[in-house]
Motif scaffolding. Structure first.
Motif, mmCIF file in Angstrom:
data_model
loop_
_atom_site.group_PDB
_atom_site.id
_atom_site.type_symbol
_atom_site.label_atom_id
_atom_site.label_comp_id
_atom_site.label_asym_id
_atom_site.label_seq_id
_atom_site.Cartn_x
_atom_site.Cartn_y
_atom_site.Cartn_z
ATOM 1 N N ILE A 111 0.047 30.666 -7.498
ATOM 2 C CA ILE A 111 1.228 30.030 -8.071
ATOM 3 C C ILE A 111 2.246 29.776 -6.764
ATOM 4 O O ILE A 111 2.781 28.730 -6.548
ATOM 5 N N TYR A 112 2.143 30.849 -5.635
ATOM 6 C CA TYR A 112 3.066 30.527 -4.486
ATOM 7 C C TYR A 112 2.428 29.196 -3.805
ATOM 8 O O TYR A 112 3.138 28.520 -3.505
ATOM 9 N N ILE A 113 1.389 29.160 -3.530
ATOM 10 C CA ILE A 113 0.789 27.924 -3.082
ATOM 11 C C ILE A 113 1.020 26.674 -3.603
ATOM 12 O O ILE A 113 1.402 25.702 -3.022
ATOM 13 N N ILE A 114 1.018 26.827 -5.063
ATOM 14 C CA ILE A 114 1.288 25.672 -5.684
ATOM 15 C C ILE A 114 2.692 25.116 -5.652
ATOM 16 O O ILE A 114 2.953 24.043 -5.317
ATOM 17 N N LYS A 115 3.521 26.132 -6.112
ATOM 18 C CA LYS A 115 5.115 25.930 -5.957
ATOM 19 C C LYS A 115 5.646 25.578 -4.682
ATOM 20 O O LYS A 115 6.482 24.543 -4.400
ATOM 21 N N ASN A 116 4.987 26.014 -3.547
ATOM 22 C CA ASN A 116 5.709 25.748 -2.301
ATOM 23 C C ASN A 116 4.568 24.666 -1.609
ATOM 24 O O ASN A 116 5.190 24.491 -0.213
ATOM 25 N N ARG A 117 3.692 24.187 -2.062
ATOM 26 C CA ARG A 117 2.947 22.992 -1.533
ATOM 27 C C ARG A 117 2.284 23.584 -0.223
ATOM 28 O O ARG A 117 2.505 22.563 0.851
ATOM 29 N N CYS A 118 1.843 24.796 -0.213
ATOM 30 C CA CYS A 118 1.163 25.188 0.971
ATOM 31 C C CYS A 118 -0.267 24.978 0.635
ATOM 32 O O CYS A 118 -0.572 24.859 -0.348
ATOM 33 N N THR A 119 -0.839 25.019 1.876
ATOM 34 C CA THR A 119 -2.403 25.053 1.840
ATOM 35 C C THR A 119 -3.194 25.470 2.908
ATOM 36 O O THR A 119 -2.684 25.661 3.963
ATOM 37 N N PHE A 120 -4.384 25.861 2.849
ATOM 38 C CA PHE A 120 -5.232 26.246 3.899
ATOM 39 C C PHE A 120 -6.726 25.460 3.990
ATOM 40 O O PHE A 120 -7.461 25.630 4.661
ATOM 41 N N PHE A 121 -6.482 24.473 3.151
ATOM 42 C CA PHE A 121 -7.687 23.733 2.719
ATOM 43 C C PHE A 121 -7.243 22.231 3.389
ATOM 44 O O PHE A 121 -6.067 21.852 3.041
ATOM 45 N N PRO A 122 -7.898 21.782 4.294
ATOM 46 C CA PRO A 122 -7.435 20.424 4.971
ATOM 47 C C PRO A 122 -7.147 19.353 3.720
ATOM 48 O O PRO A 122 -7.869 19.239 2.861
ATOM 49 N N ASN A 123 -6.176 18.702 3.875
ATOM 50 C CA ASN A 123 -5.931 17.597 2.903
ATOM 51 C C ASN A 123 -5.681 17.984 1.405
ATOM 52 O O ASN A 123 -5.707 16.966 0.607
ATOM 53 N N ILE A 124 -5.269 18.907 1.204
ATOM 54 C CA ILE A 124 -5.251 19.527 -0.202
ATOM 55 C C ILE A 124 -3.633 20.045 -0.313
ATOM 56 O O ILE A 124 -3.611 21.199 -0.076
ATOM 57 N N ILE A 125 -3.181 19.539 -0.953
ATOM 58 C CA ILE A 125 -1.638 19.735 -1.445
ATOM 59 C C ILE A 125 -1.843 19.697 -3.036
ATOM 60 O O ILE A 125 -1.896 18.486 -3.719
ATOM 61 N N SER A 126 -1.698 20.782 -3.787
ATOM 62 C CA SER A 126 -2.013 21.061 -5.079
ATOM 63 C C SER A 126 -0.908 20.133 -5.849
ATOM 64 O O SER A 126 0.227 20.558 -5.748
ATOM 65 N N ARG A 127 -1.278 19.525 -7.010
ATOM 66 C CA ARG A 127 -0.274 18.903 -8.120
ATOM 67 C C ARG A 127 -0.560 19.647 -9.296
ATOM 68 O O ARG A 127 -0.080 19.224 -10.491
ATOM 69 N N THR A 128 -1.116 20.876 -9.333
ATOM 70 C CA THR A 128 -1.558 21.546 -10.472
ATOM 71 C C THR A 128 -0.591 21.965 -11.085
ATOM 72 O O THR A 128 0.608 22.401 -10.636
#
Length: 111
Positions: free
Chosen positions: A87-104
């Motif tokens: 949830i934190y990754i999605i809400k804060n548009r973080c990532t550790f996968f190249p070129n993946i910013i989740s829009r989930t």
């Protein structure tokens, strides 16, 4: 409720450490494609911390996170530290996968 709201959902990705959850979802939604990438033995109390093969455990955890971040909708378990991190990754548009910013979309299953 989520499947009724988002009628175009045809595939459900299951990421759960409940051994029976996959079979329950399959029975409940026979017309959907139900998939999972992480398999484990029955009786394991915590999938991401209880596996004796730590490399496989870490890999399975990252695979689940990767597919969740690519999903249209995420229904988290609010008691899960993994779900809270996702949830934190999605809400804060973080990532550790190249070129993946989740829009989930995060869908709370509790009212």
């Amino acid at each position: 409720e989520t499947l009724n709201k988002y009628k175009n959902v045809k595939t459900i990705y299951v990421a759960s450490d409940d051994y029976n959850f996959y079979q329950n979802v399959e029975q409940e939604f026979p017309n959907n494609n139900i998939i999972r990438k992480t398999f484990f033995d029955p009786g394991l109390k915590n999938l991401h911390y209880g596996n004796v093969n730590k490399k496989k455990q870490q890999y399975d955890c990252l695979v689940d996170i990767y597919y969740i971040l690519l999903s249209n909708i995420f229904i988290p378990s609010l008691n899960s530290g993994m779900s809270k991190g996702i949830i934190y990754i999605i809400k804060n548009r973080c990532t550790f996968f190249p070129n993946i910013i989740s829009r989930t979309i995060i869908k709370n299953w509790l009212k």
